[in-house]
Design an enzyme around this catalytic site. Structure first.
Site, PDB file in Angstrom:
ATOM      1  N   SER A 197       0.814  -1.219   0.000  1.00  0.00           N
ATOM      2  CA  SER A 197       0.000   0.000   0.000  1.00  0.00           C
ATOM      3  C   SER A 197       0.848   1.271   0.000  1.00  0.00           C
ATOM      4  O   SER A 197       1.596   1.520  -0.924  1.00  0.00           O
ATOM      5  CB  SER A 197      -0.943  -0.051   1.209  1.00  0.00           C
ATOM      6  N   ASP A 243      -2.395   6.349  -3.528  1.00  0.00           N
ATOM      7  CA  ASP A 243      -1.242   5.726  -2.877  1.00  0.00           C
ATOM      8  C   ASP A 243      -0.732   4.573  -3.744  1.00  0.00           C
ATOM      9  O   ASP A 243      -1.208   4.368  -4.863  1.00  0.00           O
ATOM     10  CB  ASP A 243      -1.586   5.284  -1.452  1.00  0.00           C
ATOM     11  N   ASP A 274      -1.059   1.371  -3.965  1.00  0.00           N
ATOM     12  CA  ASP A 274      -1.948   0.374  -4.572  1.00  0.00           C
ATOM     13  C   ASP A 274      -3.289   0.983  -4.969  1.00  0.00           C
ATOM     14  O   ASP A 274      -4.226   0.272  -5.331  1.00  0.00           O
ATOM     15  CB  ASP A 274      -2.143  -0.840  -3.658  1.00  0.00           C
ATOM     16  N   ASP A 327      -5.792   2.419  -3.458  1.00  0.00           N
ATOM     17  CA  ASP A 327      -7.069   2.236  -2.765  1.00  0.00           C
ATOM     18  C   ASP A 327      -7.404   3.420  -1.862  1.00  0.00           C
ATOM     19  O   ASP A 327      -8.394   3.405  -1.148  1.00  0.00           O
ATOM     20  CB  ASP A 327      -7.112   0.905  -1.985  1.00  0.00           C
TER      21      ASP A 327
END
EC number: 5.4.2.10
Length: 449
Positions: free
Chosen positions: A104, A245, A247, A249
């Site tokens: 992440s 960010d 990833d 999400d």
């Protein structure tokens, strides 16, 4: 819930090439999760795997693939794709399991493994614990006979499919024509899909953080470093800035003046817009204990509720599903739009913000200040041993703080899930009182720890 050896609050995460983020652990995840999600019938079973742009993804992915294939599960790999894209494709392709390889918003040296069930939702704590127990079994247990090994294919069109799903979430009657949008993709999973989606919807796109090299993901860019986006907005004279960010999400927005807009303001903007259209379900919004009191008051004034959960998007999602809510999220920009996605989706959330902006014809700076945030202060207190929160002196300080804030604010004291830290957060209308309460409780924790 039992002691966890591998799984944390959001899958397995750690420094790449050290436990638990090694190739062997990834292999064991593939073996265990593969066996668990292969039902007893005779059909072929399928797992889909996406990743972000970290160098260590090249180590973790083949190890997972080997584990899944060796128990007889077919594998489809997507390459770099946002976490919500993996969740969507798990359902869309009727896979038995979805895997996202990402840490992440952490820096490149970390990596992680997130698992999604066939319904596209993150696995429950119970299922993760079952997988953990199976991971420590001998490596040769449950292997498929030679003729039943899984087949592995790369699916190159997965990102394109995600783009089409994202575009469909933007109102058909609207266009981004005439808007200049700065987008910071954090050199991460959305480096292609986010700029392409915005361009195809009509925008002029100024993209930064779109040159991943394996080690620059989240490096001074993306939603955790919004100053880079603010600088890009000013440089390109953009109408709005969007930062994702690693990833993709989570989302942080920046108005045309370079002012940062956090997840609470974005939830307020989308929530009130949906409520006006009769689109908001559940009678309110789900957020965590960290969301600002100003958001709660604004929603209450509009006859809507703010339901609070523990910190973590999985707890927000659980409450949304339990109460029939379609909007929830975290102050950090983790926003869940349940009509479109089964997990946080920064790009989908950005498109809802853009829809409000286009339809209203107002600049982002006017829309960004949905409510005046109540002064909020968070202090992390490190301790060495014991359980300071159980000390009578700490409990007395907390009770005293709550009494002083009574009716004008709130106090939240909680342990960190990953470190020996006690987080002391207070907010209220009187900033000096908030500071005094936090200082007193923190001092009591320090003395006890």
């Amino acid at each position: 819930m039992g002691d966890r050896k591998y799984f944390g609050t959001d899958g397995i995460r750690g420094r790449a090439n050290t436990l638990p983020m090694t190739a062997e652990v990834a292999l064991r995840v593939g073996l265990a999760a593969g066996r668990l999600f292969m039902s007893k019938d005779d059909r072929r079973h399928l797992v889909v795997i996406g990743k972000d742009t970290r160098l260590s993804g090249y180590m973790i992915e083949p190890a997972l693939v080997a584990g899944f294939a060796s128990v007889g599960m077919d594998v489809r790999t997507f390459g770099p794709i946002p976490t919500p894209g993996v969740a969507m494709m798990t359902r869309s392709m009727r896979a038995d399991l979805g895997v996202m390889i990402s840490a992440s918003h952490n820096d490149y040296a970390d990596n992680g493994i997130k698992l999604f069930g066939p319904d596209g939702y993150k696995l429950s704590d119970e299922t993760e614990l079952t997988i953990e127990a199976m991971m420590d079994q001998p490596l040769d247990q449950g292997l498929a006979p030679s003729a039943r090994l899984g087949r592995v294919k790369r699916i190159d069109e997965a990102p394109a499919r995600y783009i089409e799903i994202a575009k469909a979430a933007f109102p058909k009657s609207l266009s981004l024509q005439g808007l200049r949008i700065a987008v910071d993709c954090a050199n991460g999973a959305a480096y292609r899909v986010a700029p392409t989606t915005l361009f195809e919807l009509g925008a002029e796109v100024c993209a930064v953080g779109v040159s991943p090299n394996g080690t620059n993901i989240n490096a001074d860019c993306g939603s955790t470093h919004p100053h880079t986006l603010a600088a890009a907005v000013k440089e390109y004279r953009a109408d709005i800035g969007i930062a994702l960010d690693g990833d993709a999400d989570r989302l942080i927005v920046c108005d045309e003046k370079g002012q940062i807009v956090d997840g609470d303001q974005i939830m307020a903007m989308i929530g009130l817009d949906w409520a006006r259209r009769g689109r908001l379900s559940g009678g309110g919004v789900v957020a965590t204990v960290m969301s600002n009191l100003g958001l709660e008051r604004l929603l209450k004034a509009e006859g809507l509720t703010l339901e609070r959960t523990s910190v973590g998007d999985r707890y927000v999602m659980e409450r949304m599903r339990g109460g029939g809510f379609n909007l929830g999220g975290e102050q950090s920009g983790h926003l869940i739009l349940h009509d479109y996605a089964t997990t946080g989706d920064g790009l989908m959330a950005a498109l809802q913000v853009l829809a409000v902006m286009v339809e209203s014809g107002r600049p982002m700076s006017e829309l960004a200040r949905q409510f005046e945030p109540v002064p909020q202060l968070l202090k992390n207190v490190r301790y060495t041993a014991g359980k300071p929160l159980e000390a009578a002196t700490v409990q007395a300080a907390i009770a005293d703080g709550e009494a002083r804030l009574n009716g004008t604010g709130r106090l939240l004291v909680r342990p960190s899930g990953t470190e020996k830290l006690i987080r002391v957060m207070a907010e209220g209308d009187d900033e000096s009182l908030v500071k005094a309460v936090v200082a007193d409780v923190a001092a009591a924790v320090q003395a006890a720890g």
